[in-house]
Design a protein around this motif. Structure first.
Motif, PDB file in Angstrom:
ATOM      1  N   ALA A  78      -5.916  11.927   4.975  1.00  0.00           N
ATOM      2  CA  ALA A  78      -6.884  12.957   4.589  1.00  0.00           C
ATOM      3  C   ALA A  78      -6.853  13.191   3.088  1.00  0.00           C
ATOM      4  CB  ALA A  78      -6.588  14.251   5.340  1.00  0.00           C
ATOM      5  N   GLN A  79      -5.654  13.186   2.499  1.00  0.00           N
ATOM      6  CA  GLN A  79      -5.546  13.367   1.052  1.00  0.00           C
ATOM      7  C   GLN A  79      -5.990  12.118   0.300  1.00  0.00           C
ATOM      8  OE1 GLN A  79      -2.454  15.486  -0.676  1.00  0.00           O
ATOM      9  NE2 GLN A  79      -2.052  16.801   1.077  1.00  0.00           N
ATOM     10  N   TRP A  80      -5.877  10.975   0.925  1.00  0.00           N
ATOM     11  CA  TRP A  80      -6.399   9.732   0.353  1.00  0.00           C
ATOM     12  C   TRP A  80      -7.904   9.856   0.131  1.00  0.00           C
ATOM     13  CZ3 TRP A  80      -6.707   4.476   3.435  1.00  0.00           C
ATOM     14  CH2 TRP A  80      -7.111   3.458   2.560  1.00  0.00           C
ATOM     15  N   ILE A  81      -8.598  10.312   1.152  1.00  0.00           N
ATOM     16  CA  ILE A  81     -10.054  10.457   1.059  1.00  0.00           C
ATOM     17  C   ILE A  81     -10.420  11.543   0.056  1.00  0.00           C
ATOM     18  CG2 ILE A  81     -12.162  10.865   2.377  1.00  0.00           C
ATOM     19  CD1 ILE A  81     -10.534  10.090   4.900  1.00  0.00           C
ATOM     20  N   ILE A  99      -1.776   4.901  -7.015  1.00  0.00           N
ATOM     21  CA  ILE A  99      -0.556   5.324  -7.720  1.00  0.00           C
ATOM     22  C   ILE A  99      -0.175   6.750  -7.323  1.00  0.00           C
ATOM     23  CG2 ILE A  99       0.412   5.860  -9.988  1.00  0.00           C
ATOM     24  CD1 ILE A  99       0.309   2.887  -9.379  1.00  0.00           C
ATOM     25  N   ARG A 100      -1.160   7.630  -7.270  1.00  0.00           N
ATOM     26  CA  ARG A 100      -0.884   9.021  -6.910  1.00  0.00           C
ATOM     27  C   ARG A 100      -0.394   9.140  -5.467  1.00  0.00           C
ATOM     28  NH1 ARG A 100      -0.230  12.959 -10.484  1.00  0.00           N
ATOM     29  NH2 ARG A 100      -1.121  14.454  -8.994  1.00  0.00           N
ATOM     30  N   LEU A 101      -0.975   8.361  -4.557  1.00  0.00           N
ATOM     31  CA  LEU A 101      -0.547   8.391  -3.160  1.00  0.00           C
ATOM     32  C   LEU A 101       0.899   7.933  -3.017  1.00  0.00           C
ATOM     33  CD1 LEU A 101      -3.500   7.080  -0.954  1.00  0.00           C
ATOM     34  CD2 LEU A 101      -2.248   9.216  -0.654  1.00  0.00           C
ATOM     35  N   LEU A 102       1.224   6.827  -3.658  1.00  0.00           N
ATOM     36  CA  LEU A 102       2.585   6.305  -3.560  1.00  0.00           C
ATOM     37  C   LEU A 102       3.591   7.256  -4.182  1.00  0.00           C
ATOM     38  CD1 LEU A 102       1.873   2.546  -4.359  1.00  0.00           C
ATOM     39  CD2 LEU A 102       2.574   3.508  -2.158  1.00  0.00           C
ATOM     40  N   TYR A 103       3.196   7.921  -5.239  1.00  0.00           N
ATOM     41  CA  TYR A 103       4.096   8.884  -5.890  1.00  0.00           C
ATOM     42  C   TYR A 103       4.335  10.093  -4.982  1.00  0.00           C
ATOM     43  CZ  TYR A 103       5.878  12.303  -9.227  1.00  0.00           C
ATOM     44  OH  TYR A 103       6.640  13.250  -9.854  1.00  0.00           O
ATOM     45  N   ALA A 104       3.298  10.537  -4.287  1.00  0.00           N
ATOM     46  CA  ALA A 104       3.412  11.736  -3.461  1.00  0.00           C
ATOM     47  C   ALA A 104       4.113  11.473  -2.130  1.00  0.00           C
ATOM     48  CB  ALA A 104       2.020  12.329  -3.210  1.00  0.00           C
TER      49      ALA A 104
END
Length: 354
Positions: free
Chosen positions: A291-294, A334-339
């Motif tokens: 959901a945060q990906w989208i 990058i942001r997804l992998l960091y989070a």
């Protein structure tokens, strides 16, 4: 010294070797005066704020960066004063003026487009604001720490005296609840957690909020203010520029969003930014990284569309769809992998690379 003659005063000073002071003077960093509080007493505070804001104004800082500076450094400077004195409204208005001008880049003597009222900026995210504290309400709220000190029997002669003669019942004081009672409230929005999430960059979230509230300086709004510009979308050159057109009725923006939806294995349903956010708000209740990906893709795209628009108008530099799609994909990945690197790293890598 009061209540005694000058002769007695001189005798006391000679006996004690004390030096008689005069108002105003500083005590524990606070300027004290014998009369009512006035602007002159807060000259040091105002000068420090102006100096800091003038220094930062020389750098290219995003709106999100400026909001962060206001919430941390500027309110940090005034925190001590707010917790000690009930600051006059005239001083608070000057502080508000300094912060507002810094946020929107206004220079004294020059007109500048103010995108959003300061009272609206001071609302929390859930009410469509930027979570900047209302300084007047916060000043009153933070002074309640003295109430808390009384209630918790702090080691102070004044507190002990109050407990002995005035306080009859105990209790607790929570500053957050007091601040909520003192500040002005507004209608809540449904897409707050969709825009402000752990993956999206703050500068992306700020721009989406401005776009949702039709506060960006699009050509139709500039013409409404009397600038008389040729209204034509610089991206698709097929229609007039407006918030609704840019997000997402513009063919250029629509094509990019559909490609990003395909990357996320979703069916294309581009209509408008408002409907997309409401749709995502329903999906986000699943509280999953997808959901945060989208959501982060949508906010990053909205920012990229506005950035590309400004790049073509002000710098005459043009990028194609492939460049923007790759940039959004890279940034969001990058942001997804960091989070979520500790929990869903393998699943995320499989999804974004498939």
């Amino acid at each position: 010294m009061g209540g005694v003659s000058e002769g007695v005063q001189h005798a006391i000073l000679e006996e004690t070797n004390f030096v008689q002071g005069e108002f105003p003077f500083r005590y524990l960093g606070v300027s004290l005066n014998e009369g009512r509080l006035n602007k002159e007493m807060f000259a040091d505070l105002l000068n420090k704020m102006q100096k800091a804001l003038h220094h930062w104004a020389n750098y290219k800082v995003s709106y999100a960066g400026k909001i962060s500076l206001i919430n941390t450094v500027i309110f940090g400077l005034e925190q001590f004063w707010c917790s000690t004195l009930l600051i006059p409204k005239g001083v608070l208005k000057l502080v508000t003026k300094f912060c507002r001008n810094f946020l929107w880049g206004t220079v004294e003597g020059q007109r500048k487009l103010i995108m959003k009222s300061w009272s609206s900026c001071c609302k929390p995210h859930i009410e469509g604001g930027f979570n900047i504290k209302e300084i007047l309400a916060w000043n009153k709220c933070i002074l309640c720490k003295w109430i808390w000190a009384i209630e918790t029997h702090a080691d102070s002669s004044w507190v002990i005296w109050n407990h002995t003669y005035n306080i009859k019942q105990g209790g607790k004081v929570q500053l957050s609840l007091i601040y909520e009672q003192l500040r002005d409230h507004d209608r809540k929005i449904s897409w707050e957690k969709t825009v402000w999430n752990r993956v999206a960059l703050p500068k992306h979230s700020v721009l989406v909020v401005l776009a949702m509230q039709h506060k960006l300086a699009t050509i139709d709004k500039l013409n409404y203010r009397g600038l008389h510009m040729v209204n034509r979308c610089i991206l698709c050159k097929a229609d007039n520029e407006s918030h609704q057109h840019l997000f997402f009725k513009c063919q250029f923006a629509t094509s990019i969003w559909n490609r990003l939806l395909k990357w996320m294995k979703l069916r294309g349903r581009t209509d408008s930014l408002k409907r997309e956010l409401h749709w995502l708000a329903g999906r986000r209740r699943r509280r999953h990284w997808k959901a945060q990906w989208i959501s982060s893709c949508l906010t990053a795209l909205a920012y990229s569309i506005w950035e590309e628009r400004n790049s073509r108008i002000f710098r005459d530099v043009e990028h194609n769809e492939d460049y923007i799609v790759r940039r959004v994909q890279y940034l969001v990945s990058i942001r997804l992998l960091y989070a979520y690197h500790s929990s869903y790293e393998d699943e995320i890598l499989d999804s974004i690379n498939s």
